[in-house]
Design a protein around this motif. Sequence first.
Motif, PDB file in Angstrom:
ATOM      1  N   THR A 271       0.620  -0.999   0.154  1.00  0.00           N
ATOM      2  CA  THR A 271       0.025   0.057   0.020  1.00  0.00           C
ATOM      3  C   THR A 271       0.744   1.057   0.010  1.00  0.00           C
ATOM      4  O   THR A 271       0.578   2.249  -0.710  1.00  0.00           O
ATOM      5  CB  THR A 271      -0.954  -0.006   1.206  1.00  0.00           C
ATOM      6  OG1 THR A 271      -0.236  -0.314   2.481  1.00  0.00           O
ATOM      7  CG2 THR A 271      -2.184  -0.819   0.936  1.00  0.00           C
ATOM      8  N   LEU A 272       1.930   1.173   0.634  1.00  0.00           N
ATOM      9  CA  LEU A 272       2.733   2.488   0.601  1.00  0.00           C
ATOM     10  C   LEU A 272       3.388   2.405  -0.750  1.00  0.00           C
ATOM     11  O   LEU A 272       3.571   3.679  -1.177  1.00  0.00           O
ATOM     12  CB  LEU A 272       4.113   2.110   1.627  1.00  0.00           C
ATOM     13  CG  LEU A 272       3.812   2.457   3.153  1.00  0.00           C
ATOM     14  CD1 LEU A 272       5.208   1.883   3.869  1.00  0.00           C
ATOM     15  CD2 LEU A 272       3.231   3.641   3.372  1.00  0.00           C
ATOM     16  N   ALA A 273       3.656   1.332  -1.345  1.00  0.00           N
ATOM     17  CA  ALA A 273       4.182   1.664  -2.725  1.00  0.00           C
ATOM     18  C   ALA A 273       3.024   2.108  -3.868  1.00  0.00           C
ATOM     19  O   ALA A 273       3.317   2.745  -4.576  1.00  0.00           O
ATOM     20  CB  ALA A 273       4.184   0.085  -3.339  1.00  0.00           C
ATOM     21  N   ALA A 274       1.598   1.638  -3.664  1.00  0.00           N
ATOM     22  CA  ALA A 274       0.677   2.380  -4.009  1.00  0.00           C
ATOM     23  C   ALA A 274       0.363   4.086  -3.947  1.00  0.00           C
ATOM     24  O   ALA A 274       0.456   4.785  -4.662  1.00  0.00           O
ATOM     25  CB  ALA A 274      -0.571   1.871  -3.777  1.00  0.00           C
ATOM     26  N   PHE A 275       0.896   4.390  -2.701  1.00  0.00           N
ATOM     27  CA  PHE A 275       0.897   5.934  -2.381  1.00  0.00           C
ATOM     28  C   PHE A 275       2.167   6.279  -3.239  1.00  0.00           C
ATOM     29  O   PHE A 275       2.098   7.551  -3.689  1.00  0.00           O
ATOM     30  CB  PHE A 275       1.311   6.112  -0.682  1.00  0.00           C
ATOM     31  CG  PHE A 275      -0.001   6.425  -0.111  1.00  0.00           C
ATOM     32  CD1 PHE A 275      -0.366   7.589  -0.104  1.00  0.00           C
ATOM     33  CD2 PHE A 275      -0.642   5.357   0.434  1.00  0.00           C
ATOM     34  CE1 PHE A 275      -1.770   7.842   0.674  1.00  0.00           C
ATOM     35  CE2 PHE A 275      -1.763   5.714   1.129  1.00  0.00           C
ATOM     36  CZ  PHE A 275      -2.488   6.973   1.419  1.00  0.00           C
ATOM     37  N   GLU A 282      -6.747   3.761  -4.503  1.00  0.00           N
ATOM     38  CA  GLU A 282      -6.262   2.522  -4.712  1.00  0.00           C
ATOM     39  C   GLU A 282      -5.767   1.850  -3.189  1.00  0.00           C
ATOM     40  O   GLU A 282      -5.914   0.848  -2.851  1.00  0.00           O
ATOM     41  CB  GLU A 282      -5.467   2.018  -5.904  1.00  0.00           C
ATOM     42  CG  GLU A 282      -5.640   0.516  -6.178  1.00  0.00           C
ATOM     43  CD  GLU A 282      -5.687   0.372  -7.794  1.00  0.00           C
ATOM     44  OE1 GLU A 282      -5.179  -0.971  -8.006  1.00  0.00           O
ATOM     45  OE2 GLU A 282      -5.533   1.312  -8.585  1.00  0.00           O
ATOM     46  N   ALA A 283      -4.707   2.677  -2.646  1.00  0.00           N
ATOM     47  CA  ALA A 283      -4.038   2.205  -1.446  1.00  0.00           C
ATOM     48  C   ALA A 283      -4.832   2.329  -0.266  1.00  0.00           C
ATOM     49  O   ALA A 283      -4.866   1.272   0.347  1.00  0.00           O
ATOM     50  CB  ALA A 283      -2.986   3.214  -1.432  1.00  0.00           C
ATOM     51  N   VAL A 284      -5.667   3.014  -0.264  1.00  0.00           N
ATOM     52  CA  VAL A 284      -6.773   3.078   0.882  1.00  0.00           C
ATOM     53  C   VAL A 284      -7.871   2.049   0.800  1.00  0.00           C
ATOM     54  O   VAL A 284      -7.867   1.185   1.625  1.00  0.00           O
ATOM     55  CB  VAL A 284      -7.449   4.598   0.967  1.00  0.00           C
ATOM     56  CG1 VAL A 284      -8.504   4.394   2.130  1.00  0.00           C
ATOM     57  CG2 VAL A 284      -6.440   5.671   1.328  1.00  0.00           C
ATOM     58  N   ALA A 285      -8.196   2.045  -0.314  1.00  0.00           N
ATOM     59  CA  ALA A 285      -9.202   0.726  -0.703  1.00  0.00           C
ATOM     60  C   ALA A 285      -8.603  -0.486  -0.459  1.00  0.00           C
ATOM     61  O   ALA A 285      -9.356  -1.550   0.074  1.00  0.00           O
ATOM     62  CB  ALA A 285      -9.956   0.977  -2.157  1.00  0.00           C
ATOM     63  N   VAL A 286      -7.427  -0.982  -0.961  1.00  0.00           N
ATOM     64  CA  VAL A 286      -6.733  -1.967  -0.549  1.00  0.00           C
ATOM     65  C   VAL A 286      -6.766  -2.466   1.019  1.00  0.00           C
ATOM     66  O   VAL A 286      -7.002  -3.575   1.253  1.00  0.00           O
ATOM     67  CB  VAL A 286      -5.418  -2.252  -1.391  1.00  0.00           C
ATOM     68  CG1 VAL A 286      -4.715  -3.586  -1.004  1.00  0.00           C
ATOM     69  CG2 VAL A 286      -5.662  -2.297  -2.740  1.00  0.00           C
ATOM     70  N   MET A 287      -6.168  -1.572   1.587  1.00  0.00           N
ATOM     71  CA  MET A 287      -6.217  -1.724   3.039  1.00  0.00           C
ATOM     72  C   MET A 287      -7.505  -1.836   3.493  1.00  0.00           C
ATOM     73  O   MET A 287      -7.589  -2.904   4.717  1.00  0.00           O
ATOM     74  CB  MET A 287      -5.427  -0.423   3.754  1.00  0.00           C
ATOM     75  CG  MET A 287      -5.207  -0.501   5.198  1.00  0.00           C
ATOM     76  SD  MET A 287      -4.229  -1.988   5.477  1.00  0.00           S
ATOM     77  CE  MET A 287      -2.422  -1.348   5.130  1.00  0.00           C
ATOM     78  N   LEU A 288      -8.568  -1.167   3.135  1.00  0.00           N
ATOM     79  CA  LEU A 288      -9.920  -1.478   3.770  1.00  0.00           C
ATOM     80  C   LEU A 288     -10.373  -2.875   3.539  1.00  0.00           C
ATOM     81  O   LEU A 288     -10.785  -3.595   4.234  1.00  0.00           O
ATOM     82  CB  LEU A 288     -10.890  -0.355   3.098  1.00  0.00           C
ATOM     83  CG  LEU A 288     -11.033   1.096   3.754  1.00  0.00           C
ATOM     84  CD1 LEU A 288     -11.828   2.139   2.720  1.00  0.00           C
ATOM     85  CD2 LEU A 288     -11.817   1.049   4.920  1.00  0.00           C
ATOM     86  N   PHE A 289     -10.076  -3.000   2.157  1.00  0.00           N
ATOM     87  CA  PHE A 289     -10.544  -4.469   1.764  1.00  0.00           C
ATOM     88  C   PHE A 289     -10.069  -5.465   2.324  1.00  0.00           C
ATOM     89  O   PHE A 289     -10.492  -6.628   2.660  1.00  0.00           O
ATOM     90  CB  PHE A 289     -10.660  -4.817   0.249  1.00  0.00           C
ATOM     91  CG  PHE A 289     -11.935  -3.921  -0.400  1.00  0.00           C
ATOM     92  CD1 PHE A 289     -13.335  -4.317   0.111  1.00  0.00           C
ATOM     93  CD2 PHE A 289     -11.738  -2.948  -1.103  1.00  0.00           C
ATOM     94  CE1 PHE A 289     -14.281  -3.488  -0.537  1.00  0.00           C
ATOM     95  CE2 PHE A 289     -12.803  -2.029  -1.442  1.00  0.00           C
ATOM     96  CZ  PHE A 289     -14.098  -2.241  -1.468  1.00  0.00           C
TER      97      PHE A 289
END
Length: 816
Positions: A271-275, A282-289
């Motif tokens: 997720t940090l890579a997505a940031f 997408e980073a936030v959504a991935v962590m949420l899901f």
Amino acid sequence: MSEKKKSHQWLLEGIDCANCAAKVERGVASIPGVTESNVNFMTETLRFEVADDQENLILVNIQEKINKLEPDVTLKNKADGQLINMNPAIVLESHSKEDEESHHEWLLEGIDCANCAAKIENGVAEIDGVINSNVNYMTQTLSFDLVAENDAKTLSSVKTKIKKLEPDIIPLIKATGQEVGEDRGLQSEKSGQKQNHKRPENLGINLTIGRLILAVSVLLLASFAPITPSLSFGLFVVAYLVAGYDVIWRAVRNIFNGQVFDENFLMTIATLAAFYVQEYPEAVAVMLFYQVGEVFQDVAVNKSRRSIADLMDIRPDYANIKLADGSTRQVSPESIKVGDTILVRPGEKVPLDGKVVGGSSAMDTSALTGESMPRSVKEGDDVLSGFINKSGLLEVVVEKPFSESTVTKILELVENASSRKAPTEQFITKFARYYTPIVVILAVLLAVLLPLTIPGMTFNDGVYRAAIFLVISCPCALVVSIPVGFFGGIGASSRKGILVKGGNFLEGLNYVKYVIMDKTGTLTKGEFEITDIQSTPEFNNEELLELAAYAETHSSHPIAVSIKEHYGKEIDERRIDEYNDLSGHGVQAVVDGKEILAGNAKLMAKYGIPFKEVEEVGTVVYLAIEGAYAGYLLIADTIKDDAAEGIALMKEKGVEHIIMLTGDSKAVAEAVGNKLGIDEIHSELLPQDKVEKMEEIMARKNKKDKVVFVGDGINDTPVLARSDIGIAMGGLGSDAAIEAADIVIMDDKPSKIGTAMQVAKDTRQIVWQNIILALAIKGVFLVLGAFGVASMWEAVFADVGVTVIAVLNAMRVLRK
């Protein structure tokens, strides 16, 4: 002399992932002085053995190791539910008073040359108060003895000398792994603080807030273009932290503890890579899901635990003890003593094993045997804990304490079964340890090499694809679902009245090609009746029966029991002057001053008694009185109702050779064997002959084939132990059967062997479905991610989605 070991069971309350359980298991196993470390993820139980003489110090080490690996887990003693909270400072202080009296062994961690070892050995030997200094370079062990005076000061001098000679070496107490002389008080305080740190219970609220912030952020970005990029970025960061702060914290903490490659690390880096590539939504959504998936995974695992617990819900909650004044009081089963009288009312569970001394009723035995047909009991009959009283009031005298009762032993067997892991489970555990680091390396290579080899690809594109790789690489679907599958199979077997002592035995049933069976009590009921008595002219039938009953007085063999029951009169043991049990032959006794021999044809031959061998079908007991042949008793046994069905079912499941070994006569053995369709029959065998036959059969099999022996678990212990899988019939109430065998058929039915094999096949099918499902989906998405087709959304499904599906699939075995 072997070192004494002591077994412990701790509850790991709050352990929420199979990978964490595996880390704890490996961590505890690495502690010096610990053997047999095993974590049952399904029951949240850590089982281990420790060296008895260093127990307290090792327990401190285990506590600190678990607190380091999983600070959110609460440790409790499984026996009483008390918190594990040992004070290292106190334990070490008490240990030092004992340990510093004479002999010491330290590990020299980091010693890397024999010359250094020699320097330390000589240097320590020069210290006043030290004798017998020795360094074993191969085992990295320094051993030495101290004189009685100033031990603490001398120990400090030894450590100082080692540090002076070799500063990089860390001296550890060998028995416990504790660093010599380290200050434990502060560490204990920190450990206590860590242990009190709990995983947030309001995870659902955090997820809701995170979703709202994400929605607001996306809405503001879509509707109000004038919003500044910094405000938009700030909202995404807040949403990300609210959704995944616990994941990030655990990842950082585990890195400092040397546990890098776990799901928290992978999700954080991805997720940090997505940031980094500015894919903020997408980073936030991935962590949420991911968090939502974790919640669903926890729900699925907890549901599976409850399902299996419900299957084994046979532990009684209370017992009604009868008091001296005739009244009753409800107490815990553990407080009941042998000899106490308890009342079991209609609808209640029988809390302890005992004998009915008043009343009659129908008992539901399905929890133990899997059979729905009620069993009638009356005064004088035995009842077992776990039975359910269906109708009348029963008065029962307790014959075993609760700790030795049938229900306790069954629960322990089922609960501890996962300590014997199946080869498939062991392979997946090892596979997962290497799989994740390999995928991480591949992800790094993707991020670096793809932009260099593919025209037009940016470094950010490579990082994004690498992040997808990291999300997918988490091995939870395998690590969680495989143990759930085997545990479910063991639970399903238990529901059918089959106790399997380990996943290794359940999986082994899939490879059975040879089944060796005892006759009496296994294929036949073991309920013998005398059908004929023939005496010589010198004696009469009544006298022959009486002397046979007296000769067999001290024997518990079913044949002896049938003779005594047929005699039907009280036996005056004062008439018996001598008794000898002649294994494999019969008995020799002196009754009223006369020598009585009662047994098979081998007994007559052994004593040189002339006799005529009887060829009738049945078990023949020959008798000789004072060295003269006196006649015989013919005893018949009946074949079990489902024996033929059981033989046919085993052949249907793939068993190629069914063999019967018996000590009975050839005529009786062949009559039973031919009727049931048994392939090989070996009769007139002594106990040692059975072992020899077993060895012959073991030599015939292929390497992968399994040999099963089925016996009563009492007389056949040597053969049960020698076989690949030992199955005991007659398990209901038989302590010896439960102890001796790998699998116990609780209701004595041969057909249950085929049932167990079917459960094993169903379990293997489901386990391999999960392995193929997880590897296939992860493999597909890894390839798609590498080629830029899959996004992080699909990656999250390939991780947590597949895990939930695999766990739910594993639970299907309970419905088989």
